[in-house]
Design a protein around this motif. Structure first.
Motif, PDB file in Angstrom:
ATOM      1  N   ASP A 106       0.852  -1.193   0.000  1.00 12.42           N
ATOM      2  CA  ASP A 106       0.000   0.000   0.000  1.00 12.42           C
ATOM      3  C   ASP A 106       0.885   1.238   0.000  1.00 12.42           C
ATOM      4  O   ASP A 106       1.685   1.453   0.906  1.00 12.42           O
ATOM      5  CB  ASP A 106      -0.894  -0.011   1.237  1.00 12.42           C
ATOM      6  CG  ASP A 106      -1.952   1.091   1.205  1.00 12.42           C
ATOM      7  OD1 ASP A 106      -1.892   1.947   0.313  1.00 12.42           O
ATOM      8  OD2 ASP A 106      -2.837   1.076   2.079  1.00 12.42           O
ATOM      9  N   MET A 107       0.736   2.089  -1.039  1.00 14.10           N
ATOM     10  CA  MET A 107       1.550   3.289  -1.181  1.00 14.10           C
ATOM     11  C   MET A 107       0.794   4.555  -0.753  1.00 14.10           C
ATOM     12  O   MET A 107       1.328   5.656  -0.853  1.00 14.10           O
ATOM     13  CB  MET A 107       2.001   3.435  -2.646  1.00 14.10           C
ATOM     14  CG  MET A 107       2.738   2.231  -3.197  1.00 14.10           C
ATOM     15  SD  MET A 107       4.249   1.862  -2.272  1.00 14.10           S
ATOM     16  CE  MET A 107       5.273   3.250  -2.791  1.00 14.10           C
ATOM     17  N   GLY A 108      -0.471   4.386  -0.315  1.00 17.62           N
ATOM     18  CA  GLY A 108      -1.284   5.546   0.022  1.00 17.62           C
ATOM     19  C   GLY A 108      -1.886   6.162  -1.230  1.00 17.62           C
ATOM     20  O   GLY A 108      -1.517   5.836  -2.365  1.00 17.62           O
ATOM     21  N   HIS A 109      -2.825   7.082  -1.037  1.00 17.62           N
ATOM     22  CA  HIS A 109      -3.476   7.790  -2.147  1.00 17.62           C
ATOM     23  C   HIS A 109      -4.089   6.810  -3.150  1.00 17.62           C
ATOM     24  O   HIS A 109      -4.028   7.024  -4.370  1.00 17.62           O
ATOM     25  CB  HIS A 109      -2.489   8.729  -2.863  1.00 17.62           C
ATOM     26  CG  HIS A 109      -1.821   9.706  -1.949  1.00 17.62           C
ATOM     27  ND1 HIS A 109      -2.497  10.772  -1.395  1.00 17.62           N
ATOM     28  CD2 HIS A 109      -0.554   9.757  -1.472  1.00 17.62           C
ATOM     29  CE1 HIS A 109      -1.659  11.458  -0.611  1.00 17.62           C
ATOM     30  NE2 HIS A 109      -0.486  10.867  -0.638  1.00 17.62           N
ATOM     31  N   LYS A 110      -4.645   5.699  -2.638  1.00 17.23           N
ATOM     32  CA  LYS A 110      -5.320   4.682  -3.449  1.00 17.23           C
ATOM     33  C   LYS A 110      -4.384   3.910  -4.373  1.00 17.23           C
ATOM     34  O   LYS A 110      -4.834   3.231  -5.286  1.00 17.23           O
ATOM     35  CB  LYS A 110      -6.452   5.308  -4.288  1.00 17.23           C
ATOM     36  CG  LYS A 110      -7.561   5.929  -3.453  1.00 17.23           C
ATOM     37  CD  LYS A 110      -8.699   6.423  -4.335  1.00 17.23           C
ATOM     38  CE  LYS A 110      -9.829   6.996  -3.488  1.00 17.23           C
ATOM     39  NZ  LYS A 110     -10.953   7.473  -4.326  1.00 17.23           N
ATOM     40  N   ARG A 131      -6.657   1.724  -6.776  1.00 18.98           N
ATOM     41  CA  ARG A 131      -7.890   1.172  -6.234  1.00 18.98           C
ATOM     42  C   ARG A 131      -9.081   1.832  -6.922  1.00 18.98           C
ATOM     43  O   ARG A 131      -9.101   3.050  -7.113  1.00 18.98           O
ATOM     44  CB  ARG A 131      -7.980   1.418  -4.722  1.00 18.98           C
ATOM     45  CG  ARG A 131      -6.873   0.745  -3.919  1.00 18.98           C
ATOM     46  CD  ARG A 131      -7.015   1.101  -2.459  1.00 18.98           C
ATOM     47  NE  ARG A 131      -5.814   0.785  -1.702  1.00 18.98           N
ATOM     48  CZ  ARG A 131      -5.597  -0.345  -1.048  1.00 18.98           C
ATOM     49  NH1 ARG A 131      -6.526  -1.286  -1.048  1.00 18.98           N
ATOM     50  NH2 ARG A 131      -4.473  -0.544  -0.378  1.00 18.98           N
ATOM     51  N   ARG A 132     -10.075   1.040  -7.284  1.00 21.98           N
ATOM     52  CA  ARG A 132     -11.247   1.559  -7.982  1.00 21.98           C
ATOM     53  C   ARG A 132     -12.524   0.994  -7.364  1.00 21.98           C
ATOM     54  O   ARG A 132     -12.601  -0.197  -7.066  1.00 21.98           O
ATOM     55  CB  ARG A 132     -11.212   1.171  -9.472  1.00 21.98           C
ATOM     56  CG  ARG A 132     -10.212   1.961 -10.298  1.00 21.98           C
ATOM     57  CD  ARG A 132     -10.715   3.378 -10.516  1.00 21.98           C
ATOM     58  NE  ARG A 132      -9.840   4.133 -11.403  1.00 21.98           N
ATOM     59  CZ  ARG A 132      -8.888   4.970 -11.005  1.00 21.98           C
ATOM     60  NH1 ARG A 132      -8.680   5.133  -9.723  1.00 21.98           N
ATOM     61  NH2 ARG A 132      -8.169   5.639 -11.876  1.00 21.98           N
ATOM     62  N   ALA A 133     -13.514   1.869  -7.188  1.00 20.54           N
ATOM     63  CA  ALA A 133     -14.839   1.412  -6.770  1.00 20.54           C
ATOM     64  C   ALA A 133     -15.537   0.804  -7.977  1.00 20.54           C
ATOM     65  O   ALA A 133     -15.213   1.135  -9.122  1.00 20.54           O
ATOM     66  CB  ALA A 133     -15.637   2.592  -6.220  1.00 20.54           C
TER      67      ALA A 133
END
Length: 354
Positions: A106-110, A131-133
């Motif tokens: 996890d790098m942050g900011h999705k 990351r996507r909804a």
């Protein structure tokens, strides 16, 4: 799992293969690939697989057979990692297959980074996933198709401006009917201050499409290269067609201030070593311009501009793009084959759903 293998000696040949799924270990996640685009960009990945290294992202383990990368969406179906939970969706760079095991960080900011050992030596831009909804199939289709291509278009436009157009008076966009070429023409035509004319170079068959959709100041066909104005010029080549490149270099000679090689959609007419008049062609590698702008502007800004740019052009995509959807990896052979042999239409945007 299923995967599509491409013959590295003849990239028009594919085969669908079933192999055992990889066993998950601690820190890994299994991604079920659900939707990806097929474009001339994927043909370029295959054609330059050894030169640039695209065969190394998803090694097949079989001599002479490679896996072509694609852009699209996948969902976590199994996780032994704290970085990803089952059900999360990621957009990014996948193999032409129905699943992939990654080692997410996890790098942050999705943003999620695949830290799988062999990928750590490869350009990081291809190892970053977003990351996507859940969204509609149509929106995911457009993003799979247009984000990577128009991101390259935007970076080309930025790079030309960054280099003050190399002192040229015209930018000649080769294979202007390709989505990356069309996007470059569109981005350049948007500029409020533009010291260059934009010329779309294309085939007779695609000339009307480019004239109507690109925003280029003029359109010239391959068999009329001698009509190009002999003024200081930049050539941005999306096709890699050796005959076209030779004719254009011979015609413009010293008026050609820079010659850039971006793609090899005409891979079968590509020659790696050519004796050309004028400047030696230089390969444009989009990740290098991203890294330069990160250093110039700080982290995140170039990504923000790219996102805003491709989304702006995508707003009217339905006027210049026909979305074609296919089901299953079984459909890949025909769609990819048409792209690799130059039989696909410029308006067509191909998306495979699994």
């Amino acid at each position: 799992m299923q995967r599509v293998l491409v013959d590295q000696a003849d990239i028009t040949k594919t085969q669908l293969q079933e192999v055992p799924s990889e066993v998950l270990t601690d820190g890994q996640a299994r991604m079920k690939i659900q939707r990806f685009a097929l474009t001339a960009n994927n043909v370029t990945y295959a054609a330059t697989g050894f030169v640039i290294g695209y065969w190394h992202f998803f090694p097949s383990g079989i001599e002479g057979q490679g896996i072509v990368p694609v852009w699209g969406f996948a969902e976590v179906v199994e996780s032994a990692s704290d970085a990803l939970a089952v059900g999360e969706r990621l957009y990014g760079f996948w193999p032409m297959a129905d699943e992939l095991v990654i080692a997410p960080q996890d790098m942050g900011h999705k943003v999620v980074l695949d830290t799988t050992e062999h990928r750590q030596k490869l350009p990081v831009v291809y190892n970053r996933y977003t990351r996507r909804a859940p969204k509609s199939a149509q929106n995911e289709g457009y993003q799979s198709l247009l984000q990577p291509l128009l991101a390259t278009s935007y970076l080309l436009s930025d790079w030309l401006q960054d280099n003050e157009f190399f002192g040229a008076e015209q930018v000649i966009v080769g294979s202007a009917s390709s989505k990356t070429g069309l996007g470059l023409c569109k981005f350049l035509s948007e500029l409020s201050v533009r010291p260059v004319k934009v010329v779309g170079l294309t085939s007779d068959a695609n000339a009307a499409f480019v004239a109507t959709q690109s925003g280029a100041d003029s359109v010239v066909t391959y068999n009329n290269i001698e009509t190009l104005e002999k003024v200081p010029s930049v050539y941005v080549d999306m096709s890699g067609n050796a005959e076209v490149k030779e004719k254009l270099h011979a015609h413009l000679d010293q008026e050609l201030r820079h010659s850039s090689a971006v793609g090899t959609s005409h891979w079968d007419q590509f020659r790696p070593k050519q004796e050309l008049k004028g400047p030696k062609p230089q390969f444009f590698f989009a990740p290098s311009q991203i890294e330069k702008r990160r250093a110039d502007w700080g982290p995140g800004e170039i990504e923000r501009q790219i996102t805003a740019g491709w989304k702006r052009l995508a707003e009217d995509a339905s006027t210049w793009l026909d979305l074609k959807e296919y089901n299953g990896l079984e459909a890949v052979a025909d769609v990819y084959g048409a792209l690799a042999t130059g039989k696909s239409q410029p308006r067509d945007g191909h998306v495979v759903t699994l």
